[in-house]
Design a protein around this motif. Sequence first.
Motif, PDB file in Angstrom:
ATOM      1  N   THR A 174     -24.197   9.676 -38.286  1.00 52.72           N
ATOM      2  CA  THR A 174     -23.828  10.540 -36.941  1.00 52.72           C
ATOM      3  C   THR A 174     -22.815   9.466 -36.138  1.00 52.72           C
ATOM      4  O   THR A 174     -22.299   9.854 -35.149  1.00 52.72           O
ATOM      5  N   LYS A 175     -22.266   8.287 -36.854  1.00 46.61           N
ATOM      6  CA  LYS A 175     -21.543   7.643 -36.314  1.00 46.61           C
ATOM      7  C   LYS A 175     -21.835   6.862 -35.040  1.00 46.61           C
ATOM      8  O   LYS A 175     -21.056   6.618 -34.312  1.00 46.61           O
ATOM      9  N   THR A 176     -23.126   6.747 -34.990  1.00 49.90           N
ATOM     10  CA  THR A 176     -23.615   6.306 -33.560  1.00 49.90           C
ATOM     11  C   THR A 176     -24.069   4.801 -33.881  1.00 49.90           C
ATOM     12  O   THR A 176     -24.523   4.335 -34.731  1.00 49.90           O
ATOM     13  N   PRO A 177     -23.169   3.896 -32.995  1.00 45.73           N
ATOM     14  CA  PRO A 177     -23.399   2.361 -33.281  1.00 45.73           C
ATOM     15  C   PRO A 177     -24.752   1.954 -32.599  1.00 45.73           C
ATOM     16  O   PRO A 177     -25.189   2.456 -31.718  1.00 45.73           O
ATOM     17  N   GLY A 178     -25.114   1.026 -33.412  1.00 45.45           N
ATOM     18  CA  GLY A 178     -26.148   0.039 -32.799  1.00 45.45           C
ATOM     19  C   GLY A 178     -25.833  -0.952 -32.011  1.00 45.45           C
ATOM     20  O   GLY A 178     -24.724  -1.355 -32.242  1.00 45.45           O
ATOM     21  N   VAL A 179     -26.737  -1.546 -31.366  1.00 45.00           N
ATOM     22  CA  VAL A 179     -26.580  -2.770 -30.551  1.00 45.00           C
ATOM     23  C   VAL A 179     -25.908  -3.993 -31.534  1.00 45.00           C
ATOM     24  O   VAL A 179     -24.809  -4.469 -30.954  1.00 45.00           O
ATOM     25  N   LYS A 180     -26.503  -3.969 -32.685  1.00 49.27           N
ATOM     26  CA  LYS A 180     -26.017  -4.826 -33.587  1.00 49.27           C
ATOM     27  C   LYS A 180     -24.500  -4.849 -34.036  1.00 49.27           C
ATOM     28  O   LYS A 180     -23.970  -5.795 -34.249  1.00 49.27           O
ATOM     29  N   ASP A 181     -23.874  -3.595 -33.998  1.00 48.05           N
ATOM     30  CA  ASP A 181     -22.530  -3.262 -34.292  1.00 48.05           C
ATOM     31  C   ASP A 181     -21.545  -3.970 -33.404  1.00 48.05           C
ATOM     32  O   ASP A 181     -20.439  -3.946 -33.452  1.00 48.05           O
ATOM     33  N   GLN A 182     -22.205  -4.174 -31.924  1.00 49.90           N
ATOM     34  CA  GLN A 182     -21.461  -4.432 -30.965  1.00 49.90           C
ATOM     35  C   GLN A 182     -21.481  -6.138 -30.821  1.00 49.90           C
ATOM     36  O   GLN A 182     -21.070  -6.404 -29.662  1.00 49.90           O
ATOM     37  N   LEU A 183     -22.235  -6.736 -31.364  1.00 51.75           N
ATOM     38  CA  LEU A 183     -22.282  -8.163 -31.388  1.00 51.75           C
ATOM     39  C   LEU A 183     -22.035  -8.821 -32.419  1.00 51.75           C
ATOM     40  O   LEU A 183     -21.785  -8.397 -33.531  1.00 51.75           O
ATOM     41  N   LYS A 184     -21.493 -10.260 -32.380  1.00 51.30           N
ATOM     42  CA  LYS A 184     -21.324 -10.961 -33.623  1.00 51.30           C
ATOM     43  C   LYS A 184     -22.413 -11.707 -34.148  1.00 51.30           C
ATOM     44  O   LYS A 184     -23.080 -12.049 -33.401  1.00 51.30           O
ATOM     45  N   PRO A 185     -22.483 -11.706 -35.209  1.00 50.52           N
ATOM     46  CA  PRO A 185     -23.693 -12.635 -35.739  1.00 50.52           C
ATOM     47  C   PRO A 185     -24.028 -14.018 -35.105  1.00 50.52           C
ATOM     48  O   PRO A 185     -25.275 -14.145 -34.967  1.00 50.52           O
ATOM     49  N   GLU A 186     -22.961 -14.772 -34.721  1.00 46.50           N
ATOM     50  CA  GLU A 186     -23.276 -16.170 -34.197  1.00 46.50           C
ATOM     51  C   GLU A 186     -23.367 -16.062 -32.802  1.00 46.50           C
ATOM     52  O   GLU A 186     -24.090 -16.913 -31.930  1.00 46.50           O
ATOM     53  N   GLN A 187     -23.833 -14.691 -32.122  1.00 50.66           N
ATOM     54  CA  GLN A 187     -23.808 -14.475 -30.744  1.00 50.66           C
ATOM     55  C   GLN A 187     -25.643 -14.021 -30.597  1.00 50.66           C
ATOM     56  O   GLN A 187     -26.040 -14.145 -29.414  1.00 50.66           O
ATOM     57  N   TYR A 188     -26.463 -14.057 -31.480  1.00 47.77           N
ATOM     58  CA  TYR A 188     -27.686 -13.487 -31.413  1.00 47.77           C
ATOM     59  C   TYR A 188     -28.598 -13.910 -32.696  1.00 47.77           C
ATOM     60  O   TYR A 188     -28.165 -14.389 -33.467  1.00 47.77           O
ATOM     61  N   THR A 189     -29.802 -13.974 -32.322  1.00 47.52           N
ATOM     62  CA  THR A 189     -30.822 -13.929 -33.082  1.00 47.52           C
ATOM     63  C   THR A 189     -31.511 -12.617 -33.059  1.00 47.52           C
ATOM     64  O   THR A 189     -32.147 -12.331 -31.937  1.00 47.52           O
ATOM     65  N   TYR A 190     -32.178 -12.073 -34.262  1.00 50.68           N
ATOM     66  CA  TYR A 190     -32.879 -10.887 -34.331  1.00 50.68           C
ATOM     67  C   TYR A 190     -34.139 -11.372 -35.063  1.00 50.68           C
ATOM     68  O   TYR A 190     -34.103 -11.471 -36.338  1.00 50.68           O
ATOM     69  N   SER A 191     -35.368 -11.158 -34.222  1.00 47.51           N
ATOM     70  CA  SER A 191     -36.751 -11.312 -34.825  1.00 47.51           C
ATOM     71  C   SER A 191     -37.024  -9.882 -35.549  1.00 47.51           C
ATOM     72  O   SER A 191     -37.686  -9.237 -34.582  1.00 47.51           O
ATOM     73  N   GLU A 192     -37.284  -9.728 -36.727  1.00 46.80           N
ATOM     74  CA  GLU A 192     -37.755  -8.433 -37.165  1.00 46.80           C
ATOM     75  C   GLU A 192     -39.067  -8.247 -37.053  1.00 46.80           C
ATOM     76  O   GLU A 192     -39.816  -7.302 -37.011  1.00 46.80           O
ATOM     77  N   GLU A 193     -39.848  -9.506 -36.980  1.00 45.85           N
ATOM     78  CA  GLU A 193     -41.313  -9.541 -37.011  1.00 45.85           C
ATOM     79  C   GLU A 193     -41.724  -8.905 -35.614  1.00 45.85           C
ATOM     80  O   GLU A 193     -42.472  -8.124 -35.424  1.00 45.85           O
ATOM     81  N   GLU A 194     -40.966  -9.381 -34.740  1.00 40.66           N
ATOM     82  CA  GLU A 194     -41.300  -9.220 -33.305  1.00 40.66           C
ATOM     83  C   GLU A 194     -40.373  -7.909 -32.561  1.00 40.66           C
ATOM     84  O   GLU A 194     -40.820  -7.347 -31.937  1.00 40.66           O
ATOM     85  N   GLU A 195     -39.501  -7.607 -33.539  1.00 31.67           N
ATOM     86  CA  GLU A 195     -38.479  -6.818 -33.309  1.00 31.67           C
ATOM     87  C   GLU A 195     -37.848  -6.972 -31.733  1.00 31.67           C
ATOM     88  O   GLU A 195     -37.894  -6.087 -31.056  1.00 31.67           O
ATOM     89  N   ALA A 196     -37.329  -8.147 -31.731  1.00 38.27           N
ATOM     90  CA  ALA A 196     -36.962  -8.594 -30.416  1.00 38.27           C
ATOM     91  C   ALA A 196     -35.490  -9.289 -30.863  1.00 38.27           C
ATOM     92  O   ALA A 196     -35.027  -9.960 -31.603  1.00 38.27           O
ATOM     93  N   LEU A 197     -34.738  -8.896 -29.731  1.00 35.86           N
ATOM     94  CA  LEU A 197     -33.344  -9.603 -29.851  1.00 35.86           C
ATOM     95  C   LEU A 197     -33.346 -10.903 -28.651  1.00 35.86           C
ATOM     96  O   LEU A 197     -33.827 -10.631 -27.725  1.00 35.86           O
ATOM     97  N   TYR A 198     -32.572 -11.921 -29.128  1.00 35.72           N
ATOM     98  CA  TYR A 198     -32.587 -13.061 -28.308  1.00 35.72           C
ATOM     99  C   TYR A 198     -30.853 -13.577 -28.332  1.00 35.72           C
ATOM    100  O   TYR A 198     -30.200 -13.490 -29.213  1.00 35.72           O
ATOM    101  N   ILE A 199     -30.551 -13.800 -27.292  1.00 36.97           N
ATOM    102  CA  ILE A 199     -29.271 -14.365 -27.028  1.00 36.97           C
ATOM    103  C   ILE A 199     -29.574 -15.589 -26.143  1.00 36.97           C
ATOM    104  O   ILE A 199     -30.099 -15.508 -25.068  1.00 36.97           O
ATOM    105  N   ASP A 200     -28.851 -16.855 -26.477  1.00 38.67           N
ATOM    106  CA  ASP A 200     -28.892 -17.771 -25.690  1.00 38.67           C
ATOM    107  C   ASP A 200     -27.809 -17.920 -24.646  1.00 38.67           C
ATOM    108  O   ASP A 200     -26.740 -18.203 -24.905  1.00 38.67           O
ATOM    109  N   PHE A 201     -28.181 -17.758 -23.383  1.00 38.77           N
ATOM    110  CA  PHE A 201     -27.213 -17.667 -22.349  1.00 38.77           C
ATOM    111  C   PHE A 201     -27.040 -19.081 -22.053  1.00 38.77           C
ATOM    112  O   PHE A 201     -26.035 -19.164 -20.954  1.00 38.77           O
ATOM    113  N   ASN A 202     -27.379 -20.001 -22.419  1.00 34.17           N
ATOM    114  CA  ASN A 202     -27.059 -21.412 -22.315  1.00 34.17           C
ATOM    115  C   ASN A 202     -25.571 -21.732 -23.140  1.00 34.17           C
ATOM    116  O   ASN A 202     -24.839 -22.346 -23.002  1.00 34.17           O
ATOM    117  N   GLU A 203     -25.436 -20.791 -24.214  1.00 39.07           N
ATOM    118  CA  GLU A 203     -24.233 -20.696 -25.232  1.00 39.07           C
ATOM    119  C   GLU A 203     -23.430 -19.568 -25.113  1.00 39.07           C
ATOM    120  O   GLU A 203     -22.249 -19.546 -25.522  1.00 39.07           O
TER     121      GLU A 203
END
Length: 457
Positions: A174-203
Amino acid sequence: MKRFLTGLVAGMMLLPSMAIAVWADEAKLPFTLRAPKDVSVSWLEGNDSPTTMALAVSQDNEMAAFYQQLEQARQDEKTDEIFSQYDFDDIYTQIQVDWAIDDVEDPVSGWHYDPAFWDADETHGFGYDTDGNYRVSDWDMVDWGLGNATETVQEFWIMRGVPNDDRWNGNPDTKTPGVKDQLKPEQYTYSEEEEALYIDFNEHTAYFRARWVVVTYDSETGVTKYYFSDWSDMCAYGKDAQKEEAITASDIPAPKIVDLRMTDEDFNGQPVLAFTLEVPDEVATISTKVSAAGGAFWIDTEARLKGDEEWILMSNTDRDVKPGEMKCALVHLVKEDQTIPDGAEVEIRCRYLCSQPELDDISSEYSEVLTFQTKKIEDKKDPTPTPEPDDTPTPTKAPKKTEEKKEEKKCWLCGFCPCPLGLCIFIWIAILIVITVVVIVIVKKTRKKKKDTPDKE
């Protein structure tokens, strides 16, 4: 003939949808549509989800005051008096919030606004393309309703957690973007076990901007129009964001109240006073910052009989900061076994109160003391008094209700359909049935004529 009628049927089927929405560049609205003046944001420090932010946005006094008038008109069943001068009979405001991480100009993680999907028009609604595909992510706020359009400050929870499904990964079909498509890999960590997205706002730094979308609807024609304000200035949280200082008592001006009048209303059989609160820009800015930080900002009203020393808090009084008329029930002014005669002089004053997380509450100076003549107030000795609610605003991180219920439009015939182009949907169905029958009859007659006509050799 067959092609013509088939095209006519298809055209008739499209007519209702063509009237759903039209683009409007010039707004004939009850107020000037200005960009949100104040936007402020804070991180919830891992509450709700690891990335959730609290965003507060202040609206223009003129817009908030109009929705107060409309709310009162709906209570009085006098909305026709308001809408008689406009080409619509319903109106509401939504908000759009755009976001970016680190660099607002970056093609991946920069601003995500795209007029093709954020600007609803006659071909598609918010977030959709002309084929009906949803083309914005779970973090793109394209059509959020206001909690209460009469209040100066609106609050929202944004950038909330996304589970490991299409909301995170997107949907290529459907050409629907996920949030992952709008972030760069170095900007986040995604825990598949927790299904949780982390962004370090100190960086990293999150940026936001907002704009109003005013929607009008005319039930007679079925036409919906959309009006868009300019974007606000941006606000930010994180590494490169400017640090917000705590509000102090000296920052808060004393309230200014005017136009005292006794209303025809009563509360528990006692008279109700009305006055107008003026909300200057500096108060809207302070309230926005405090709300975004998880605090509370409200107004208290006190009254006393002229000559008395003690001021009494008027608990059953409007306390939300909003421009326009405020109501103050005088039920708490009377003491036990006391009667305050009609025409007695009463004094009133107000002050702002501010509560900020992990800080002592502060208040402004009191407003100028105003005097009015009250109607009769007496102790009615109610044997079963209604418990007085504790309506003091409490700092909280609970999410705000973001959908403002729109007034239902009832069809004049069936009572429940949207009444496209002013006609009941069942009338449109009947028209389509008639046309279909005509097509079938013509096709049958044409076939019979060909069958009865001998082929030429």
